[in-house]
Design a protein around this motif. Structure first.
Motif, PDB file in Angstrom:
ATOM      1  N   THR A   1      80.874  -5.759  47.762  1.00  0.00           N
ATOM      2  CA  THR A   1      82.196  -5.373  47.258  1.00  0.00           C
ATOM      3  C   THR A   1      82.958  -4.582  48.313  1.00  0.00           C
ATOM      4  O   THR A   1      84.162  -4.758  48.498  1.00  0.00           O
TER       5      THR A   1
ATOM      6  N   PHE B   1      84.468 -14.938  50.574  1.00  0.00           N
ATOM      7  CA  PHE B   1      83.846 -13.660  50.247  1.00  0.00           C
ATOM      8  C   PHE B   1      82.465 -13.833  49.615  1.00  0.00           C
ATOM      9  O   PHE B   1      81.775 -12.841  49.378  1.00  0.00           O
TER      10      PHE B   1
ATOM     11  N   PHE C   1      79.467 -11.569  50.340  1.00  0.00           N
ATOM     12  CA  PHE C   1      79.943 -10.264  50.800  1.00  0.00           C
ATOM     13  C   PHE C   1      79.582  -9.181  49.778  1.00  0.00           C
ATOM     14  O   PHE C   1      79.485  -9.447  48.584  1.00  0.00           O
TER      15      PHE C   1
ATOM     16  N   THR D   1      84.304  -6.876  50.958  1.00  0.00           N
ATOM     17  CA  THR D   1      85.394  -7.677  50.404  1.00  0.00           C
ATOM     18  C   THR D   1      86.704  -6.900  50.431  1.00  0.00           C
ATOM     19  O   THR D   1      87.742  -7.399  50.899  1.00  0.00           O
TER      20      THR D   1
ATOM     21  N   TYR E   1      89.187 -16.502  48.681  1.00  0.00           N
ATOM     22  CA  TYR E   1      88.180 -15.926  47.785  1.00  0.00           C
ATOM     23  C   TYR E   1      86.799 -16.523  48.055  1.00  0.00           C
ATOM     24  O   TYR E   1      85.788 -15.815  48.045  1.00  0.00           O
TER      25      TYR E   1
ATOM     26  N   TYR F   1      87.351  -9.364  39.852  1.00  0.00           N
ATOM     27  CA  TYR F   1      88.180  -9.356  41.058  1.00  0.00           C
ATOM     28  C   TYR F   1      89.614  -9.767  40.742  1.00  0.00           C
ATOM     29  O   TYR F   1      90.573  -9.096  41.164  1.00  0.00           O
TER      30      TYR F   1
END
Length: 220
Positions: free
Chosen positions: A48, A43, A46, A51, A40, A24
């Protein structure tokens, strides 16, 4: 009596979070955006897709399509995953998986990770043999804390959801489990920072605190 255990993967079975983080943040650098640690952390749990959908809302300068962003991130992740030698199952989790499997308790995976990532992890550590079903977050439009992934996982159980438990390590995962109406074991993973597990039914710090007999009696 508990007959099915639904596992999350990242931070519960294996710690791929450092690889995800590397991928990321390398991509954030390519996109010329600065993502604070506090953002961050939200997330965690989550998919991808979710995100990047969220990030595009925060950063209008991201002009790439979500699907292109997903492909780039997964390419970075896969390259890093294949070259990372210090990737291990979390302490005690393999013993617990084997104990549950040998005791006739059904195991289902419900992870926000992509099918490709799940397969890479399960193949690397020879885990397919223990799980009857694998559910990936990429098949659902919304990530945890939306309960859809766990509701679906429970529908694959040999037993009603009242005889299922979920093992989760993230705030979003615990919220999803409780929203699905399923008993939740919060795993206080040292690899998952700043997560609130207070809504879990019980919280453990190490998988040695559980075995098949204890899990079967968690509710009943």
């Amino acid at each position: 009596m508990i007959k099915t255990v639904i596992y999350d993967m990242d931070g519960v079975i294996v710690d791929t979070e450092p690889v995800h983080r590397y991928a990321y943040y390398k991509q954030f650098s390519e996109l010329n955006i600065t993502v604070p640690e506090e953002m961050y952390t939200t997330f965690t749990g989550f998919s991808t897709r979710n995100t990047f959908q969220t990030l595009k809302g925060f950063f209008p300068t991201i002009e790439h399509e979500v699907e292109d962003l997903i492909k780039r991130k997964r390419n970075i992740f896969n390259d890093a995953f294949d070259t990372k030698e210090d990737l291990y199952l979390l302490e005690g989790v393999e013993d617990l998986i084997k104990d549950l499997h040998n005791s006739g308790i059904q195991l289902i995976l419900a992870s926000s990770a992509s099918k490709v990532t799940i397969d890479r992890v399960f193949t690397r550590f020879n885990l397919h043999q223990y799980f009857t079903d694998i559910v990936s977050g990429e098949d659902f439009p919304q990530s945890k804390p939306n309960p859809a992934i766990f509701i679906h996982a429970a529908s694959l159980s040999v037993a009603p959801k009242e005889e299922c438990i979920i093992i989760e390590d993230s705030t979003n995962g615990v919220k999803a489990a409780k929203a699905a109406g399923i008993y939740c074991v919060g795993y206080n993973s040292q690899h998952s920072k700043l997560q609130d597990l207070s809504d879990a039914d019980i919280i453990i710090n190490n998988f040695s605190e559980l075995d098949a007999q204890k899990i079967s009696q968690l509710k009943g």
